[in-house]
Design an enzyme around this catalytic site. Sequence first.
Site, PDB file in Angstrom:
ATOM      1  N   ASP A  87       0.844  -1.202   0.000  1.00 58.25           N
ATOM      2  CA  ASP A  87       0.000   0.000   0.000  1.00 58.25           C
ATOM      3  C   ASP A  87       0.880   1.253   0.000  1.00 58.25           C
ATOM      4  O   ASP A  87       2.041   1.209   0.418  1.00 58.25           O
ATOM      5  CB  ASP A  87      -0.910  -0.020   1.244  1.00 58.25           C
ATOM      6  CG  ASP A  87      -2.197   0.760   1.045  1.00 58.25           C
ATOM      7  OD1 ASP A  87      -2.288   1.533   0.066  1.00 58.25           O
ATOM      8  OD2 ASP A  87      -3.109   0.597   1.873  1.00 58.25           O
ATOM      9  N   GLU A 108      -8.276   0.244   3.842  1.00 57.06           N
ATOM     10  CA  GLU A 108      -6.828  -0.014   3.797  1.00 57.06           C
ATOM     11  C   GLU A 108      -6.321  -0.428   5.174  1.00 57.06           C
ATOM     12  O   GLU A 108      -5.519  -1.359   5.297  1.00 57.06           O
ATOM     13  CB  GLU A 108      -6.079   1.245   3.330  1.00 57.06           C
ATOM     14  CG  GLU A 108      -6.298   1.559   1.869  1.00 57.06           C
ATOM     15  CD  GLU A 108      -5.671   2.872   1.440  1.00 57.06           C
ATOM     16  OE1 GLU A 108      -5.263   2.964   0.273  1.00 57.06           O
ATOM     17  OE2 GLU A 108      -5.601   3.814   2.245  1.00 57.06           O
TER      18      GLU A 108
HETATM   19  C1  5RP Z   1      -5.284   6.146  -0.456  1.00 57.87           C
HETATM   20  C2  5RP Z   1      -3.921   6.224   0.105  1.00 57.87           C
HETATM   21  C3  5RP Z   1      -2.784   6.202  -0.869  1.00 57.87           C
HETATM   22  O1  5RP Z   1      -2.065   5.041  -0.670  1.00 57.87           O
HETATM   23  C4  5RP Z   1      -1.936   7.437  -0.639  1.00 57.87           C
HETATM   24  O2  5RP Z   1      -2.756   8.579  -0.868  1.00 57.87           O
HETATM   25  C5  5RP Z   1      -0.726   7.471  -1.577  1.00 57.87           C
HETATM   26  O3  5RP Z   1      -1.148   7.571  -2.901  1.00 57.87           O
HETATM   27  P1  5RP Z   1      -0.118   7.775  -4.102  1.00 57.87           P
HETATM   28  O4  5RP Z   1       0.667   6.505  -4.217  1.00 57.87           O
HETATM   29  O5  5RP Z   1      -1.001   8.044  -5.305  1.00 57.87           O
HETATM   30  O6  5RP Z   1       0.754   8.963  -3.756  1.00 57.87           O
HETATM   31  O7  5RP Z   1      -3.703   6.289   1.294  1.00 57.87           O
HETATM   32  O8  5RP Z   1      -6.254   6.294   0.540  1.00 57.87           O
END
Ligand code: 5RP
Length: 227
Positions: A87, A108
Site C-alpha cells: 500500500d 486499507e
Molecule cells: C489512499 C492512500 C494512498 O495510498 C496514498 O494517498 C498514496 O497515494 P499515491 O501513491 O497516489 O501517492 O492512502 O487512501
Amino acid sequence: MKSTGGSDEAKRNAGESAAAAVEDGMVVGLGTGSTTAHAIRAIGRAVDAGLDVQGVPTSFQSRQLAREEGIPLTDLDSVSTIDLAIDGADQFAGAHLIKGGGAAHAREKVVDNAASRFLVVADPSKAGERLSHPVPVEVLPAARTTVADDVHMLGGNPTLREAAHKDGPVVTDNGNLVLDCAFGEIRSPQELADDLASIPGVVEHGLFVGMADEIHVGTDDGVEIHE
Ligand code: 5RP
C-alpha cells in the site's frame, strides 16, 4: 486517479520492488493509489506468467485495476490470513504513516493490519522526520459538524474534502465524508490516533501508527528499502 508528488518512474520502482516479494500461493492485500497501481500491474504480469495468488482489494480503484490485470480476487471473509499487503502513503516517518489521500484509508487499515507483512510503497517526497501531513478522518455524514468541533478541541483544523469533478464533497467507498485535519507537527502519533478514534462518528482516521514492516522508497534510479 489523484496525482501526488514524485515522478512516475520513482513510483514504478517502488511498486515493482514490493511486487517482487509476492510468492506463489500468497493472499495479497492490494492497496490504493498511483504508487500501488504499479505494484498491482506488476503482480498482474506475474499472474499472466503463471503466479498463483489471490488479491484482497482495499477500494473500488484497486478492485477495478486488479480485475483489469487478471488478478483473482477474494475478500476478508473468505481467507484465514493475508500473507502480504502492499500500500502507498501520503507521508511516512519511521514505521508511522499518514494515509487516506485517496479516501480509502478505512478499508486499507483493515487489510494492511490483517497482513502478516505490510510493505509500503512511496517516493522520496513522502518522507518526513515527524508526521505533519493533514490527517484524513472518515466521518459519518450526520456527524461531520460534531466531529469537526471535537477535532478543533484537539487542536486541529478540519476541512471537508471537496470533490474535484463533482459539486460537493468527496463521498468514500463506504458512503461517508472526509475531514482533512491539520495538526502541524504530530509529536505523539499514538496519542492523537487514540483521541481521534474515540470521537463518536469517526469511522476511521489515516494515522497508521507503527504499522509499516518495510518501506520501499523508489527513486528515478532504483529503490531503497527501509526496514
Ligand atoms: C489512499 C492512500 C494512498 O495510498 C496514498 O494517498 C498514496 O497515494 P499515491 O501513491 O497516489 O501517492 O492512502 O487512501
